[in-house]
Scaffold this active site. Structure first.
Site, PDB file in Angstrom:
ATOM      1  N   SER B 149       6.772 -17.148   2.498  1.00  0.00           N
ATOM      2  CA  SER B 149       6.939 -18.434   3.166  1.00  0.00           C
ATOM      3  C   SER B 149       5.917 -19.435   2.608  1.00  0.00           C
ATOM      4  O   SER B 149       5.787 -19.548   1.386  1.00  0.00           O
ATOM      5  CB  SER B 149       6.796 -18.216   4.679  1.00  0.00           C
ATOM      6  N   ASP B 193      18.169 -16.166   6.432  1.00  0.00           N
ATOM      7  CA  ASP B 193      16.893 -16.782   6.798  1.00  0.00           C
ATOM      8  C   ASP B 193      17.179 -18.130   7.456  1.00  0.00           C
ATOM      9  O   ASP B 193      17.831 -18.995   6.868  1.00  0.00           O
ATOM     10  CB  ASP B 193      16.094 -16.963   5.497  1.00  0.00           C
ATOM     11  N   HIS B 227      13.783 -14.256   8.067  1.00  0.00           N
ATOM     12  CA  HIS B 227      12.473 -14.701   7.574  1.00  0.00           C
ATOM     13  C   HIS B 227      11.337 -13.807   8.095  1.00  0.00           C
ATOM     14  O   HIS B 227      10.171 -14.083   7.864  1.00  0.00           O
ATOM     15  CB  HIS B 227      12.250 -16.146   8.054  1.00  0.00           C
TER      16      HIS B 227
END
Lengths: 249, 249
Positions: B149, B193, B227
């Site tokens: 991320s 995600d 995610h």
């Protein structure tokens, strides 16, 4: 017996899910986690029950133990319940970390004010397996049980009190008498576990009883390891493999 | 440059430790995690730096990613810093989850009131490696960088702005120009995600730039994955192996 899905995350090729339901044994809403390996999409799988320790919820094992890759490989469903009834508003329930909320100890309480809700033994050995078997692609004849700390002891008493119900199990603490099918117990114990040095675990008692009763137990004292999830993670693959030997036999 | 040990847990045959120190770049106390594989007891090891995402501390990766067994196997030290300066009492620092505390973004801020403390880029590329190399049995010539991320982007800009410094890296987001030694980028991206569907990640831009610049990138769009750390855990072994290929070459 209605289940509400709380979360679902793809993991290790399968799905790590959390569900909520109204428990008849515990008279409250309960959450449990279930890992469905890829094999569960096309066939029935055995179930490995994991009982967590004091202060845990259904989250600790699924986020920290690193069990899903091995479970996916061996085609095993993993069920990890919460550790106690929740939100029952019983006086004294939330006063200490090792009693009440988060500390169900996997027994059926016999005294007021606990006996209405604190029935974790019946929950994990009866209600939860029924719920799992009626909602997921399981083979009800192939189940096993394991755990850590309070949950290691829980796994041991569940297996010892229900001869033949669980195909395999391993536990960290305590012993009991037993009469039933052959067992094969695998125990890992950190040699630098703070609860071991505080004489709260007493694995020698377990080994001594097992030896007397001729119950096969592999007890591995792991130098340097403590009581944490770093310890659990380090030996998780060995334990899944140990269970798979019987669950997939 | 004094380090204070915050915790030490034996894990995967090595040790998962956390240290605290006074950072000269960030002008505050900082924590970082370091995994020392068994090999570090007898010889020098390469170092894999992991940059975490928004809201994380040094804890998330070490408790949830399941990286230690693979790192032990390949003899790699893993360093996971915190994600931002802490406790700097800057107005507005704690107002949102994606700005300020827990969101250092691995850049050196250029404006007041941020530029004194928010120097995470210099911290992770200069101060931290020096600290690690002077306190642990590392081979300073073999280091690599990765992340997830915000930290995936951080890993990418650290590698792209420092040609040749990192032997390998992989990242989740964004692209840049590059001139230097050959790279080999491995990216896993969950197809489900939530930030991908919200068009916040834009991996197509990265692939397009890499293709133009002839930078080798393996981009794996993983169906069903989101995610979360369940996603990270699922592919961690592949990434450690990818880095080991260069770190142990």
């Amino acid at each position: 017996m209605a289940l509400t899905q709380v979360s679902s995350n793809k993991c290790a090729g399968g799905f790590q899910k959390v569900f909520e339901h109204d428990s008849t044994e515990l008279k409250c809403k309960m959450k449990f986690a279930v890992f469905l390996p890829p094999k569960a999409e096309t066939g029935k799988c055995p179930v490995f029950y994991w009982l967590s320790g004091l202060t845990c919820t259904e989250q600790n094992f699924i986020t920290k133990a690193g069990s899903q890759l091995a479970a996916a490989e061996h085609g095993i469903i993993i069920v990890a319940p919460d550790t106690s009834p929740r939100g029952c508003s019983i006086e004294g329930e939330d006063e200490t970390w090792d009693f009440g909320t988060g500390a169900g100890f996997y027994v059926d309480a016999t005294q007021d004010p606990w006996k209405t809700n604190y029935r974790m033994y019946s929950y994990v050995t009866e209600e939860l397996p029924k719920l799992i078997n009626s909602n997921f692609p399981t083979d009800p004849d192939r189940m096993s049980i394991s755990g850590h700390s309070m949950g290691g002891h829980g796994a041991l008493i569940c297996a010892l009190k229900n001869p033949g119900k669980y195909k395999a199990y391993d536990a960290t603490v305590l012993a009991g008498s037993y009469s039933g099918p052959q067992l094969d117990i695998l125990i890992d114990q950190g040699r630098d576990d703070q609860f071991l040095s505080a004489s709260q675990l007493l694995p020698d008692n377990l080994i001594s009883v097992c030896s007397e009763k001729k119950i096969p137990v592999v007890f591995r004292l792991q130098p340097g390891y403590d009581h944490s999830y770093f310890f659990i993670y380090s030996f998780m693959n060995d334990h899944i493999k140990h269970h798979a030997k019987y669950l997939n036999a």
